[in-house]
Design a protein around this motif. Structure first.
Motif, mmCIF file in Angstrom:
data_model
loop_
_atom_site.group_PDB
_atom_site.id
_atom_site.type_symbol
_atom_site.label_atom_id
_atom_site.label_comp_id
_atom_site.label_asym_id
_atom_site.label_seq_id
_atom_site.Cartn_x
_atom_site.Cartn_y
_atom_site.Cartn_z
ATOM 1 N N SER A 305 -10.285 10.978 -3.170
ATOM 2 C CA SER A 305 -10.799 12.269 -2.724
ATOM 3 C C SER A 305 -10.037 12.757 -1.496
ATOM 4 N N GLU A 306 -10.187 14.032 -1.193
ATOM 5 C CA GLU A 306 -9.535 14.599 -0.008
ATOM 6 C C GLU A 306 -10.029 13.924 1.262
ATOM 7 N N GLU A 307 -11.293 13.530 1.285
ATOM 8 C CA GLU A 307 -11.852 12.885 2.471
ATOM 9 C C GLU A 307 -11.248 11.509 2.704
ATOM 10 N N ARG A 308 -10.903 10.832 1.620
ATOM 11 C CA ARG A 308 -10.375 9.478 1.749
ATOM 12 C C ARG A 308 -8.862 9.430 1.949
ATOM 13 N N LEU A 309 -8.140 10.338 1.341
ATOM 14 C CA LEU A 309 -6.682 10.294 1.383
ATOM 15 C C LEU A 309 -6.174 10.862 2.710
ATOM 16 N N LEU A 310 -5.584 10.007 3.534
ATOM 17 C CA LEU A 310 -5.045 10.431 4.829
ATOM 18 C C LEU A 310 -3.547 10.681 4.770
ATOM 19 N N SER A 314 0.918 15.408 -1.815
ATOM 20 C CA SER A 314 2.198 15.402 -2.519
ATOM 21 C C SER A 314 2.980 14.147 -2.139
ATOM 22 N N PHE A 315 3.842 13.718 -3.032
ATOM 23 C CA PHE A 315 4.555 12.453 -2.831
ATOM 24 C C PHE A 315 5.588 12.530 -1.719
ATOM 25 N N GLU A 316 5.572 11.525 -0.842
ATOM 26 C CA GLU A 316 6.637 11.352 0.146
ATOM 27 C C GLU A 316 7.129 9.913 0.199
ATOM 28 N N SER A 317 6.241 8.977 -0.076
ATOM 29 C CA SER A 317 6.630 7.569 -0.131
ATOM 30 C C SER A 317 5.520 6.793 -0.822
ATOM 31 N N GLY A 318 5.753 5.495 -1.017
ATOM 32 C CA GLY A 318 4.753 4.643 -1.642
ATOM 33 C C GLY A 318 3.705 4.124 -0.682
ATOM 34 N N LEU A 319 3.746 4.566 0.570
ATOM 35 C CA LEU A 319 2.766 4.157 1.572
ATOM 36 C C LEU A 319 1.583 5.132 1.527
ATOM 37 N N VAL A 320 0.416 4.627 1.190
ATOM 38 C CA VAL A 320 -0.764 5.478 1.021
ATOM 39 C C VAL A 320 -1.874 4.997 1.950
ATOM 40 N N THR A 321 -2.286 5.870 2.874
ATOM 41 C CA THR A 321 -3.311 5.537 3.854
ATOM 42 C C THR A 321 -4.658 6.081 3.392
ATOM 43 N N ILE A 322 -5.665 5.196 3.402
ATOM 44 C CA ILE A 322 -6.964 5.506 2.810
ATOM 45 C C ILE A 322 -8.068 5.251 3.833
ATOM 46 N N ALA A 323 -8.881 6.262 4.103
ATOM 47 C CA ALA A 323 -9.986 6.123 5.045
ATOM 48 C C ALA A 323 -11.115 5.304 4.427
ATOM 49 N N VAL A 324 -11.603 4.316 5.178
ATOM 50 C CA VAL A 324 -12.750 3.501 4.768
ATOM 51 C C VAL A 324 -13.614 3.256 5.996
#
Length: 372
Positions: A305-310, A314-324
């Motif tokens: 979700s938009e709230e979780r995806l920091l 759009s793609f920039e790299s394979g590093l994905v930061t997720i709010a928890v």
């Protein structure tokens, strides 16, 4: 070799869903075999054959050539180090700092791009200017203001906090107009995206093989643009037989380029592993790797979700930061389910690193676990 065929050669991927490549990339058997074979040859055969030093030097030469090809540099522009942190420190120590000097860095840097400047600030009184960012984005107008009178600018190519791509070429242009040296921490890039140091135009680029390249720990490297040593009068803080033209000369003379940053005896094993790791990447194909990382990363982001995806949608790299809610507890919970990610100190989140050698099942397992 396809990415999934490569995956079959990595023992660490046989059971768990490993999504922590941005911290460390487990090696395939071919890399470990190359490192072991190099060490065995060096210790068992070389002493009574070509000699232990010539055997090691041959491995060093091969590793420099492999890194130069990977980065679009010349062999003379490459030095071998232990790690990214080691490379930054070698360059930081090569400048004659004073109270009038200024270092500019972003607030997105890893400790490797923070601690060396903090130490110099404490010991030499130089001014360290920190560029504040938002959402992993760098304001070029802020860069223009900060670099006025600066000696050096330190910037990451891919941020470890958000996975964003910083505009390295534009930062270099701004810094060069201000007369500043530019050091790029590129450790998150090689093995994940194509890298061409000529396009960046940076003076110094540091990296290591133990993340996305799947090489061994201890396989660091340093690019120093041809001519910058003389332009900036870079004199390394340490000296040894590998950093000088003739170790037996009455008056020592440093190597003219990047090689002056190498110092003394080092195990050839990590660098044999690094050479094999670059060869493995070439066998799969850099573009193939980049395309698959994009596809798998998009799959992961589509389930957040938009709230979780920091990280950027759009793609920039394979590093994905997720709010928890509790990053450390979440990392432990996921590990108990066979899913490996890491927590971040800032922002308060977890980070998944998606490589081409992951499967759709790995991504789906993470999404399912986060929903649970």
């Amino acid at each position: 070799m396809t990415p999934l065929e490569f995956r079959e050669t990595v023992p660490a991927l046989e059971s768990d869903a490993y999504l922590n490549w941005g911290a460390g990339g487990p090696s395939p058997r071919r890399v470990v075999d190359a490192a072991n074979a190099s060490l065995e040859h060096h210790e068992y055969s070389a002493p009574t054959d070509e000699g232990m030093y010539p055997a090691a030097f041959e491995v060093y030469d091969e590793a420099r050539a492999a890194v130069a090809s990977l980065l679009g540099a010349t062999v003379e522009e490459i030095a071998l180090t232990d790690s990214t942190t080691d490379g930054i420190n070698r360059v930081a120590g090569a400048i004659d700092w004073g109270e009038d000097d200024i270092v500019v860095r972003t607030d997105l840097e890893h400790s490797a791009g923070i601690l060396p400047w903090q130490r110099l600030e404490r010991e030499h009184g130089l001014d360290v200017r920190v560029l504040e960012t938002e959402g992993g984005r760098l304001d070029l107008e802020a860069v223009k203001s900060a670099v006025d009178g600066a000696t050096l600018v330190c910037v990451s190519s891919l941020t470890w906090t958000h996975g964003t791509r910083l505009p390295v070429e534009k930062v270099v242009d701004v810094a060069r107009d201000a007369g500043a040296l530019v050091l790029v921490d590129a450790v998150q890039a090689p093995g994940q995206v194509p890298v061409d140091v000529r396009e960046w135009g940076a003076d110094v680029v540091v990296g290591a093989g133990h993340k996305w390249l799947c090489g061994p720990f201890g396989s660091g490297f340093l690019y120093v643009r041809d001519g910058v040593v003389d332009e900036r009068d870079l004199v390394p803080p340490a000296i040894g037989y590998r950093s000088v033209v003739d170790e037996n000369a009455v008056e020592y003379r440093y190597e003219t380029g990047a090689r002056r940053f190498e110092i003394a005896t080092a195990s050839p094993a990590p660098y044999a592993g690094l050479t094999a790791a670059v060869s493995c990447l070439e066998d799969v194909g850099v573009e193939t790797v980049a395309d698959r990382i994009r596809a798998l990363t998009d799959r992961l982001k589509s389930g957040l979700s938009e709230e979780r995806l920091l990280s950027p949608r759009s793609f920039e790299s394979g590093l994905v930061t997720i709010a928890v809610d509790d990053p450390e507890a979440t990392v432990e919970r996921l590990a108990a389910q066979g899913i490996v990610v890491r927590s971040l100190p800032r922002p308060e989140a977890i980070r998944a690193s998606v490589h081409a050698f992951n499967s759709r099942g790995d991504v789906d397992a993470l999404l399912e676990a986060l929903r649970g």
